[in-house]
Design a protein around this motif. Structure first.
Motif, PDB file in Angstrom:
ATOM      1  N   GLU A 164     -19.753  -9.058 109.721  1.00 46.23           N
ATOM      2  CA  GLU A 164     -18.606  -8.632 109.086  1.00 46.23           C
ATOM      3  C   GLU A 164     -17.305  -8.516 109.855  1.00 46.23           C
ATOM      4  N   PHE A 165     -17.841  -7.817 111.118  1.00 52.96           N
ATOM      5  CA  PHE A 165     -16.515  -7.706 112.087  1.00 52.96           C
ATOM      6  C   PHE A 165     -16.014  -9.221 112.460  1.00 52.96           C
ATOM      7  N   PHE A 166     -16.722 -10.182 112.496  1.00 55.81           N
ATOM      8  CA  PHE A 166     -16.289 -11.656 112.580  1.00 55.81           C
ATOM      9  C   PHE A 166     -15.511 -12.272 111.636  1.00 55.81           C
ATOM     10  N   ALA A 167     -16.090 -11.842 110.405  1.00 57.62           N
ATOM     11  CA  ALA A 167     -15.412 -12.369 109.518  1.00 57.62           C
ATOM     12  C   ALA A 167     -14.077 -11.657 109.169  1.00 57.62           C
ATOM     13  N   PHE A 168     -13.720 -10.586 109.606  1.00 58.26           N
ATOM     14  CA  PHE A 168     -12.613  -9.803 109.652  1.00 58.26           C
ATOM     15  C   PHE A 168     -11.586 -10.266 110.820  1.00 58.26           C
TER      16      PHE A 168
END
Lengths: 507, 386
Positions: free
Chosen positions: B3-7
């Motif tokens: 999720e962090f990388f998607a953000f």
């Protein structure tokens, strides 16, 4: 710029020899040729500053239209290569007493690596203009956008251009050292210094010239639509011949009648070189022109669909039409020169635009042949120099030394001819098949362009004169300019460091 | 983690990250090449004879080339990340940029060629060449930022071709010139404190006096510019737009002129006030450390000033990069003037890998070249030094 590429490598080689053998003369070689390198590098930096901004100042629409993909290699060049070269160049000149031998050698190699990486990214950018891959038109943003970074990176045209251009830079460095060393040998001064420099330049130059010629641009000609036009123009091939096509060694291309007069041909040769087969035909200019006309007509449909899209008609049919034929959009843009609305172009205007896709043949035909002739001459020069060096006779062959001295301008001339063939051969495009040159420019007034042009011409000419003056002055002075007390103009004061300017006043 | 990388790699986050990266490049340029420009400006005044001038030149001689790459890379990064800004700003500020380039062209040749001939007229000519090569860019960069804050007269046609409708002299308005004084004085301060660090004796004392003068001019000009911004300069406010992740088309929004818009940011996000505070507070520290003969600390404080001033301009403008005064809807901003998502991603990856490498070897090179430069050294290495 080509000199920087080659000379940086030669300096790294010389310094490697110094570190391995410990002989001071090799250190002096690095420092003396490094001094000349520095004089040249300063001007290279001066012109390089302008290049990074010139796309924005003078080619604003180009920058908007293809910046999404074209800006990337330029930015990476700055980050990965130019930083490396420029940060270590200071240590190269001023770090002799602050670094260990091996540390300094590493610094020199990093400078050479930086300048070569720099060439790599610049040629990826330029190769993309010749053969634009990995990009597609986006009607939402009215520009070309990147679809694949790896296609940009591994663009075959960029790869061959890089190898060819970098080797040409090595040749330039080698001829530079060879010619000036030959002159010292002719004058009979600083012989051991000059002989060693001559030998290194001969070996390095021979390898580089072979690489320029064998890995030359030829394999790139097959790729991309506009490259085909370029190949046909270079070879003055008006008609498609049955494979394998004949190679025209000599002749007078006539753009009006679209024929070549008094041509002298070798049968089959072109087909073999260009296609590496006996059955693939090489397309002639007339046929390519007809193909381009078809693409212009298709592009007009694309343009009509784009107009509808922009007017807000965003149904599936318009979208499909736009996506399906968007690779021909660039061909429709050629018509902007004749009619701003594009879709209302007359039959004559379409024919004229198709005719525009073929550059003038004679300059390309002759430019290419002259470049190849120079290349062959330099190959001969290096081969003989290397042969006589190996037999330890080079210093006595005065005709060879004089030939080396007079060959000094040739690598620059051939590099310029090579760039001319590559860039002029791509006209009327800045980006092959995608963006015509006449649309790429900024909306500037004539006054602004005149002001900047005359300013640059004046400034660069003045600086070039200064550079040549200093270059000649220091080249004539030779290694005596280092002030070590070991060289020709410093006789008598062999141990004490030379007083300031003594060497200079001796000239 | 995913999720962090998607953000992190989403279009809108990358757009903000690239705004930050360009800011970092500008700050990197100001901190490194900034002192070269300041030193060049001071050269004819702080060096009273040939040897003193050679000392000053050799303080920056071995490192200025690497420093200048921050400027070149700034151009390249704007090209790659903000193509419409690159196209519009550089063709719009045409004459100003060409003059800056003319001035900067004098630097490489000035450094390298000056001491290669003994003639005093030759050397004097290049000393003034280095002065022009330092002072003109230092002034013009400020003038450019001043004009960004006022808004620049340009618009796009349907093909997104940019038309700049102001002349060269339009840039030389009072607020633009004041911003020029801010940048010139802060870079002179930065150069002077660097000279104080790297020289000895008389030159060092002169540099110290120059720091005190430059700090005063800078604080006055920066305060005046802030006041002017508060009462005399119209800002721009985003009225409606296609969204933070929409395709980059600058014509898909509406913008209104708004008197208090530039300073409204600081009300909504008070932490942004740290930027102008760093400008003023840093300047006071520069003065203090310089007077106490602690130029190393002074240099750090001076770097803080540069970062503070550049961020002040950036925060005030955000999300705008280049507002248009003649057709506000054509303004360029963080959400509609970037490259495509894919390009931003690739450039992000390349920067994250290579910028730390650059910083690492730059630090190593500076550490190898540290120490003061003296007249005695220049005499001893006459043929080697600039």
């Amino acid at each position: 710029m080509p000199l920087t590429l080659g000379l940086s490598f030669l300096l790294a080689i010389m310094e490697s020899v110094y570190v391995m053998t410990g002989k001071t003369v090799y250190k002096d070689m690095v420092r003396f040729w490094g001094k000349l390198f520095g004089i040249n590098f300063a001007l290279g930096v001066a012109t390089g500053i302008t290049m990074e901004f010139q796309f924005g100042t003078n080619w604003a629409y180009y920058s908007h239209y293809v910046g999404d993909i074209f800006g990337t290699p330029l930015a990476i060049e700055g980050l990965m290569a130019f930083f490396l070269e420029s940060t270590f160049i200071g240590l190269f000149f001023f770090g002799w007493d602050r670094l260990s031998k091996v540390q300094h050698l590493v610094v020199t190699w990093l400078v050479a690596l930086g300048s070569n990486l720099s060439a790599l990214w610049i040629l990826i950018a330029n190769g993309w203009m010749q053969n634009p891959v990995g990009t597609v038109f986006n009607p939402e943003t009215m520009r070309m956008e990147m679809t694949s970074f790896s296609e940009l990176l591994f663009n075959p045209v960029a790869q061959v251009k890089f190898v060819h251009t970098v080797s040409a830079g090595y040749v330039t460095g080698a001829v530079f050292v060879l010619a000036i060393s030959a002159w010292y040998l002719l004058k009979g001064r600083d012989l051991s210094f000059a002989r060693r420099s001559f030998a290194i330049a001969a070996a390095f130059g021979l390898a580089s010239t072979l690489s320029v010629i064998t890995l030359g641009d030829e394999s790139g000609y097959e790729l991309g639509d506009v490259q085909k036009v370029k190949l046909a123009a270079i070879e003055a091939m008006w008609e498609t011949e049955p494979a394998p096509a004949a190679f025209t060694v000599f002749g007078f291309p006539n753009d009006e009648t679209m024929t070549t007069e008094r041509e002298f041909q070798i049968p089959y040769l072109l087909g073999l070189i260009a296609t590496r087969s006996v059955d693939t035909p090489v397309l002639g200019l007339k046929e390519l022109m007809a193909q381009n006309e078809t693409r212009i007509r298709r592009g007009m449909d694309t343009y009509a669909a784009l107009e509808q899209w922009r007017a807000g008609v965003r149904d599936d049919a318009t979208r499909a039409k736009l996506l399906e034929t968007r690779n021909d959009l660039g061909y429709a843009l050629l018509l902007k020169k004749y009619t701003p609305r594009v879709v209302d172009a007359s039959e004559a205007q379409i024919k004229q635009a198709a005719r525009d896709t073929i550059p003038r043949v004679a300059p390309l035909f002759w430019g290419f042949r002259l470049m190849v002739a120079f290349g062959m001459w330099m190959l001969l020069l290096f081969a003989l120099s290397f042969y006589y060096c190996a037999r330890r006779q080079a210093g006595r062959k005065r005709w060879l030394l004089w030939a080396a001295v007079f060959s000094l301008p040739l690598p620059w001339l051939s590099s310029e001819l090579g760039w001319f063939v590559a860039e002029y051969g791509r006209q009327p495009w800045t980006v092959s098949g995608m963006l015509p040159t006449h649309l790429s420019a900024s909306t500037l007034s004539v006054g602004q362009v005149t002001f900047s042009m005359s300013g640059f011409v004046l400034l660069y000419s003045a600086l070039l004169i200064v550079e040549l003056f200093l270059m000649i002055k220091y080249a004539r002075l030779g290694p005596s300019s280092l002030g070590t007390g070991r060289y020709h103009f410093e006789n008598g004061s062999s141990l004490a460091p030379a007083a300031p300017h003594t060497a200079a006043t001796l000239l | 983690m995913a999720e962090f990388f998607a953000f992190l790699l989403s279009y809108e986050t990358l757009r903000v990250i690239w705004w930050l990266f360009i800011g970092i490049l500008l700050i990197g340029f100001a901190i490194t090449d900034g002192f070269d420009l300041g030193v060049g400006t001071l050269l004819p005044f702080l060096g009273r004879n040939d040897e003193e001038r050679r000392v000053i030149i050799n303080v920056v001689g071995p490192t200025w080339e690497g420093n200048q790459v921050w400027f070149i890379l700034g151009g390249g990064a704007v090209f790659a990340a903000w193509p419409p800004v690159y196209a519009t700003a550089f063709s719009g500020f045409f004459i100003a940029l060409i003059l800056t380039l003319f001035a900067m062209i004098l630097r490489p040749v000035g450094f390298d060629y000056r001491s290669k001939l003994p003639d005093p007229r030759w050397r004097n000519f290049w000393d003034w060449g280095l002065f022009v090569g330092g002072a003109v860019p230092a002034l013009v960069f400020g003038v450019a930022f001043g004009n960004l804050l006022r808004g620049v007269p340009f618009h796009f046609d349907a093909d997104l071709r940019a038309y700049y409708t102001g002349g060269f002299f339009g840039l030389l308005n009072p607020f633009g010139l004041l911003a020029g004084v801010v940048s010139l004085s802060m870079l002179v301060m930065h150069g002077a404190v660097y000279l104080q660090l790297r020289t000895e004796g008389e030159i060092q004392q002169r540099a110290r006096q120059m720091v005190a003068l430059a700090v005063k001019v800078f604080v006055g000009a920066f305060a005046l510019a802030g006041l002017w911004l508060l009462i005399g300069v119209d800002g721009y406010r985003l009225d409606s737009f296609a969204g933070v992740a929409a395709p980059s088309n600058p014509l898909a929004k509406t913008v209104v002129r708004d008197g208090g818009a530039w300073l409204a940011q600081y009300g909504q996000h008070p932490w942004m006030l740290l930027a102008p505070l760093a400008g003023f507070g840093g300047a006071a520290l520069v003065w203090l450390f310089s007077q106490r003969q602690q130029p190393g600390r002074g240099f750090i404080a001076s770097s803080l000033v540069l970062a503070g001033v550049i961020l002040t301009a950036g925060f005030s403008l955000f999300p705008f990069i280049m507002p248009s005064s003649s057709d506000p809807n054509s303004s360029l901003m963080v959400w509609d003037a970037t490259s495509s998502h894919l390009t931003l991603k690739w450039m992000f990856g390349v920067t994250v890998v290579f910028l730390p490498i650059v910083l690492a070897y730059t630090t190593w090179v500076f550490s190898k070249l540290r120490g003061t430069v003296t007249v005695a050294q220049v005499r001893a290495a006459d043929k080697v030094m600039y």
